[in-house]
Design a protein around this motif. Structure first.
Motif, PDB file in Angstrom:
ATOM      1  N   GLN A  51      18.774  40.712  36.063  1.00 37.93           N
ATOM      2  CA  GLN A  51      18.032  40.961  37.295  1.00 37.93           C
ATOM      3  C   GLN A  51      18.930  41.188  38.505  1.00 37.93           C
ATOM      4  N   LEU A  52      20.241  41.156  38.289  1.00 35.86           N
ATOM      5  CA  LEU A  52      21.176  41.159  39.406  1.00 35.86           C
ATOM      6  C   LEU A  52      22.394  42.002  39.076  1.00 35.86           C
ATOM      7  N   LYS A  53      22.771  42.820  40.029  1.00 33.27           N
ATOM      8  CA  LYS A  53      24.051  43.532  39.961  1.00 33.27           C
ATOM      9  C   LYS A  53      24.805  43.150  41.224  1.00 33.27           C
ATOM     10  N   LEU A  54      26.033  42.686  41.047  1.00 31.61           N
ATOM     11  CA  LEU A  54      26.790  42.155  42.168  1.00 31.61           C
ATOM     12  C   LEU A  54      28.228  42.643  42.095  1.00 31.61           C
ATOM     13  N   LYS A  55      28.720  43.116  43.213  1.00 28.05           N
ATOM     14  CA  LYS A  55      30.119  43.529  43.348  1.00 28.05           C
ATOM     15  C   LYS A  55      30.697  42.677  44.467  1.00 28.05           C
ATOM     16  N   ALA A  56      31.824  42.027  44.204  1.00 26.50           N
ATOM     17  CA  ALA A  56      32.402  41.107  45.185  1.00 26.50           C
ATOM     18  C   ALA A  56      33.844  41.475  45.488  1.00 26.50           C
ATOM     19  N   TYR A  57      34.256  41.132  46.686  1.00 23.43           N
ATOM     20  CA  TYR A  57      35.643  41.280  47.105  1.00 23.43           C
ATOM     21  C   TYR A  57      36.017  40.033  47.885  1.00 23.43           C
ATOM     22  N   TYR A  58      37.166  39.469  47.561  1.00 20.12           N
ATOM     23  CA  TYR A  58      37.593  38.249  48.249  1.00 20.12           C
ATOM     24  C   TYR A  58      39.066  38.345  48.600  1.00 20.12           C
ATOM     25  N   LYS A  59      39.364  38.075  49.855  1.00 19.94           N
ATOM     26  CA  LYS A  59      40.754  37.979  50.301  1.00 19.94           C
ATOM     27  C   LYS A  59      40.802  36.894  51.378  1.00 19.94           C
ATOM     28  N   PRO A  60      41.494  35.781  51.103  1.00 19.38           N
ATOM     29  CA  PRO A  60      41.550  34.692  52.086  1.00 19.38           C
ATOM     30  C   PRO A  60      42.402  35.078  53.296  1.00 19.38           C
ATOM     31  N   ALA A  61      42.102  34.464  54.436  1.00 14.20           N
ATOM     32  CA  ALA A  61      42.849  34.729  55.669  1.00 14.20           C
ATOM     33  C   ALA A  61      44.265  34.163  55.592  1.00 14.20           C
ATOM     34  N   THR A  62      44.440  33.103  54.815  1.00  7.73           N
ATOM     35  CA  THR A  62      45.765  32.500  54.611  1.00  7.73           C
ATOM     36  C   THR A  62      46.011  32.410  53.108  1.00  7.73           C
ATOM     37  N   GLU A  63      47.090  31.762  52.718  1.00  7.15           N
ATOM     38  CA  GLU A  63      47.422  31.668  51.298  1.00  7.15           C
ATOM     39  C   GLU A  63      46.279  31.089  50.483  1.00  7.15           C
ATOM     40  N   CYS A  64      45.655  30.062  50.991  1.00  7.63           N
ATOM     41  CA  CYS A  64      44.513  29.419  50.349  1.00  7.63           C
ATOM     42  C   CYS A  64      43.405  29.316  51.384  1.00  7.63           C
ATOM     43  N   GLY A  65      42.184  29.296  50.907  1.00  2.68           N
ATOM     44  CA  GLY A  65      41.084  29.239  51.854  1.00  2.68           C
ATOM     45  C   GLY A  65      39.937  28.397  51.350  1.00  2.68           C
ATOM     46  N   GLY A  66      38.921  28.313  52.176  1.00  2.00           N
ATOM     47  CA  GLY A  66      37.750  27.513  51.858  1.00  2.00           C
ATOM     48  C   GLY A  66      36.550  28.330  51.456  1.00  2.00           C
TER      49      GLY A  66
END
Length: 166
Positions: A51-66
């Protein structure tokens, strides 16, 4: 004597600088490791469920993020969780690790009892209890979306409202 004292002072400063650089390299390596571990928390960037099609992109502002997101799939039910821990860096990333562990627990618990993922509110409450169990002064916003039989329900805990695109 003055030249010898200057040389000894300079040698001491160089040794202190080298120790600082070694510590900096060690911390940078630990951050790179934390970043790699955190990347492993995210599902694949493309999800194509019933029921779902999802495309995601993730890039944290620093080395690690929340920032974190997760996905669950049970028979005719699909669950998407969006979470944002306040701040950046390793403390926020550690909270996302706790949430990732909670999601793994939910997957396991739901295999035997589907009621664990029955509603978006119950899932959000479960994640909230996991975060509250840690004695740290960080907050998180969260949105839990449940799609079942073509119906979308969600629980929003101070997160930006999601967009539904048809």
């Amino acid at each position: 004597g003055v030249l010898g004292d200057s040389f000894n002072y300079m040698a001491h400063k160089i040794q202190a600088y080298m120790a600082q650089m070694q510590e900096k390299i060690r911390l940078e390596n630990e951050l790179k490791t934390a970043q790699l571990v955190q990347k492993s928390f995210f599902p694949t960037d493309t999800i194509s469920g019933k029921q779902l099609k999802l495309k995601a992109y993730y890039k944290p502002a620093t080395e690690c993020g929340g920032d974190w997101w997760g996905y669950l799939n049970y028979e005719n039910k699909e669950v998407v969780i969006l979470l944002d821990v306040t701040g950046h860096g390793t403390a926020a990333a550690l909270i996302t690790a706790i949430v990732q562990n909670s999601l793994t627990s939910l997957k396991y618990l739901a295999k035997n009892d589907i009621s664990y993922v029955q509603s978006s509110a119950k899932i959000a409450d479960y994640l909230n209890q996991s975060i509250c169990a840690v004695d740290i002064n960080l907050n998180a916003t969260c949105a839990v979306l449940v799609i079942e039989d073509g119906q979308l329900t969600y629980t929003n805990a101070s997160h930006n409202p999601p967009y539904l695109l048809k």
